[in-house]
Write a protein that holds these residues in place. Structure first.
Motif, short mmCIF file in Angstrom:
data_model
loop_
_atom_site.label_atom_id
_atom_site.label_comp_id
_atom_site.label_asym_id
_atom_site.label_seq_id
_atom_site.Cartn_x
_atom_site.Cartn_y
_atom_site.Cartn_z
N ILE A 1 0.84 -1.13 -0.05
CA ILE A 1 -0.12 -0.21 0.09
C ILE A 1 0.93 1.24 -0.06
CG2 ILE A 1 -0.20 0.05 2.45
CD1 ILE A 1 -3.00 0.98 2.10
N ASP A 2 0.47 2.16 -0.79
CA ASP A 2 1.04 3.49 -0.76
C ASP A 2 0.48 4.43 0.28
OD1 ASP A 2 -0.73 5.01 -1.96
OD2 ASP A 2 0.07 4.69 -3.88
N LYS A 3 1.19 5.51 0.75
CA LYS A 3 0.74 6.52 1.68
C LYS A 3 -0.52 7.03 1.30
CE LYS A 3 4.15 10.24 0.74
NZ LYS A 3 4.96 11.14 1.30
N ASN A 4 -0.74 7.37 0.08
CA ASN A 4 -1.93 8.04 -0.41
C ASN A 4 -2.91 6.94 -0.27
OD1 ASN A 4 -0.74 10.55 -1.22
ND2 ASN A 4 -0.34 9.58 -3.05
N ASP A 5 -2.90 5.74 -0.68
CA ASP A 5 -3.99 4.88 -0.27
C ASP A 5 -4.62 4.71 1.15
OD1 ASP A 5 -4.39 4.17 -3.05
OD2 ASP A 5 -3.31 2.70 -2.89
N LEU A 6 -3.38 4.68 1.91
CA LEU A 6 -3.70 4.55 3.45
C LEU A 6 -4.37 5.95 3.98
CD1 LEU A 6 -3.11 2.91 5.90
CD2 LEU A 6 -1.00 3.78 6.30
N PHE B 1 -6.29 7.69 2.21
CA PHE B 1 -7.76 7.59 1.81
C PHE B 1 -8.55 6.79 2.64
CE2 PHE B 1 -10.80 5.41 -0.43
CZ PHE B 1 -11.76 6.45 -1.02
N ASP B 2 -7.96 5.71 3.20
CA ASP B 2 -8.64 4.66 4.04
C ASP B 2 -8.85 5.25 5.29
OD1 ASP B 2 -8.38 2.69 2.11
OD2 ASP B 2 -7.00 1.56 2.90
N ILE B 3 -7.96 6.17 6.01
CA ILE B 3 -8.07 6.71 7.26
C ILE B 3 -9.43 7.87 7.13
CG2 ILE B 3 -6.80 8.38 8.78
CD1 ILE B 3 -4.44 6.75 8.14
N LYS B 4 -9.26 8.45 6.02
CA LYS B 4 -10.37 9.41 5.69
C LYS B 4 -11.67 8.74 5.93
CE LYS B 4 -12.12 12.62 1.92
NZ LYS B 4 -11.49 12.94 0.62
N VAL B 5 -11.86 7.68 5.08
CA VAL B 5 -12.96 6.79 5.11
C VAL B 5 -13.55 6.31 6.37
CG1 VAL B 5 -14.28 4.68 4.33
CG2 VAL B 5 -12.90 6.31 2.84
N TYR C 1 -16.44 11.52 12.90
CA TYR C 1 -16.45 12.80 13.18
C TYR C 1 -17.34 13.64 11.97
CZ TYR C 1 -12.56 11.68 16.29
OH TYR C 1 -11.84 11.11 17.21
N LEU C 2 -18.01 14.63 12.50
CA LEU C 2 -18.54 15.64 11.85
C LEU C 2 -17.55 16.72 11.51
CD1 LEU C 2 -21.11 16.33 10.15
CD2 LEU C 2 -21.86 17.54 12.28
N ALA C 3 -17.08 16.64 10.39
CA ALA C 3 -16.07 17.57 9.91
C ALA C 3 -15.95 17.52 8.11
CB ALA C 3 -14.95 17.48 10.37
N THR C 4 -15.31 18.62 7.79
CA THR C 4 -15.08 18.79 6.34
C THR C 4 -13.54 18.20 5.99
OG1 THR C 4 -16.41 20.83 6.08
CG2 THR C 4 -14.77 20.16 4.19
N PHE C 5 -13.65 17.09 5.07
CA PHE C 5 -12.37 16.34 4.99
C PHE C 5 -11.56 16.84 3.63
CE2 PHE C 5 -14.37 14.03 8.19
CZ PHE C 5 -13.59 13.45 8.84
N THR C 6 -10.58 17.29 3.45
CA THR C 6 -10.01 17.56 2.23
C THR C 6 -8.54 17.12 2.10
OG1 THR C 6 -11.12 19.80 2.67
CG2 THR C 6 -9.41 19.60 0.82
N GLU C 7 -8.31 16.42 1.00
CA GLU C 7 -6.90 15.95 0.67
C GLU C 7 -6.22 17.02 -0.15
OE1 GLU C 7 -6.86 11.60 -0.71
OE2 GLU C 7 -8.87 11.80 -0.23
N ASN C 8 -4.91 17.25 0.33
CA ASN C 8 -4.21 18.27 -0.05
C ASN C 8 -2.68 17.99 0.29
OD1 ASN C 8 -3.08 20.79 -1.48
ND2 ASN C 8 -4.26 22.13 0.18
N GLU C 9 -1.84 17.99 -1.07
CA GLU C 9 -0.68 17.78 -0.85
C GLU C 9 0.12 16.66 0.10
OE1 GLU C 9 1.45 21.60 0.14
OE2 GLU C 9 0.24 22.71 -1.43
N ASN C 10 -0.52 15.52 -0.24
CA ASN C 10 -0.43 14.24 0.56
C ASN C 10 -0.79 14.53 2.10
OD1 ASN C 10 0.73 12.87 -1.74
ND2 ASN C 10 2.72 13.97 -1.34
N LYS C 11 -1.34 15.39 2.43
CA LYS C 11 -2.02 15.59 3.77
C LYS C 11 -3.71 15.63 3.67
CE LYS C 11 1.56 19.02 5.12
NZ LYS C 11 1.73 20.26 5.42
N LEU C 12 -4.37 15.28 4.87
CA LEU C 12 -5.57 15.11 5.03
C LEU C 12 -5.94 16.33 5.81
CD1 LEU C 12 -8.40 13.85 4.42
CD2 LEU C 12 -8.02 12.31 6.43
N LYS C 13 -6.57 17.37 5.67
CA LYS C 13 -6.99 18.23 6.42
C LYS C 13 -8.47 18.23 6.86
CE LYS C 13 -7.81 23.33 6.08
NZ LYS C 13 -7.98 24.57 5.13
N TYR D 1 -4.17 18.59 10.32
CA TYR D 1 -3.58 18.20 9.31
C TYR D 1 -3.25 16.57 9.58
CZ TYR D 1 -3.85 22.48 7.07
OH TYR D 1 -4.25 24.01 6.24
N LEU D 2 -3.41 15.78 9.03
CA LEU D 2 -3.05 14.36 9.04
C LEU D 2 -2.05 14.15 7.70
CD1 LEU D 2 -5.82 12.38 10.15
CD2 LEU D 2 -4.03 13.39 11.65
#
Length: 67
Positions: A22-27, A29-33, A39-51, A61-62
């Motif tokens: 697995i690469d870090k982007n797939d992982l 994404f799985d964490i985001k899901v 959590y009730l929040a807005t999730f945004t993927e940006n520059e290999n980070k999850l906001k 930022y994760l």
């Protein structure tokens, strides 16, 4: 909607699962899901980070790095 993301359950046999890398982007994404279920929040993927932006103004930022 079909994405390029591969879930382990979609792989054809156990040998493929054992050798799947697995690469870090797939992982990330799985964490985001998973986090969206808790959590009730807005999730945004940006520059290999999850906001994560919460309604109370908190922002997190994760990011992941593989060793």
């Amino acid at each position: 909607m079909k994405t390029n993301h591969t879930f382990l359950s979609e792989l054809e046999n156990l040998n493929s699962v054992a050798n799947y890398k697995i690469d870090k982007n797939d992982l990330l994404f799985d964490i985001k899901v998973l986090l969206k279920d808790y959590y009730l929040a807005t999730f945004t993927e940006n520059e290999n980070k999850l906001k994560l932006c919460f309604n109370n103004g908190q922002v997190f930022y994760l990011s992941l790095d593989e060793q």
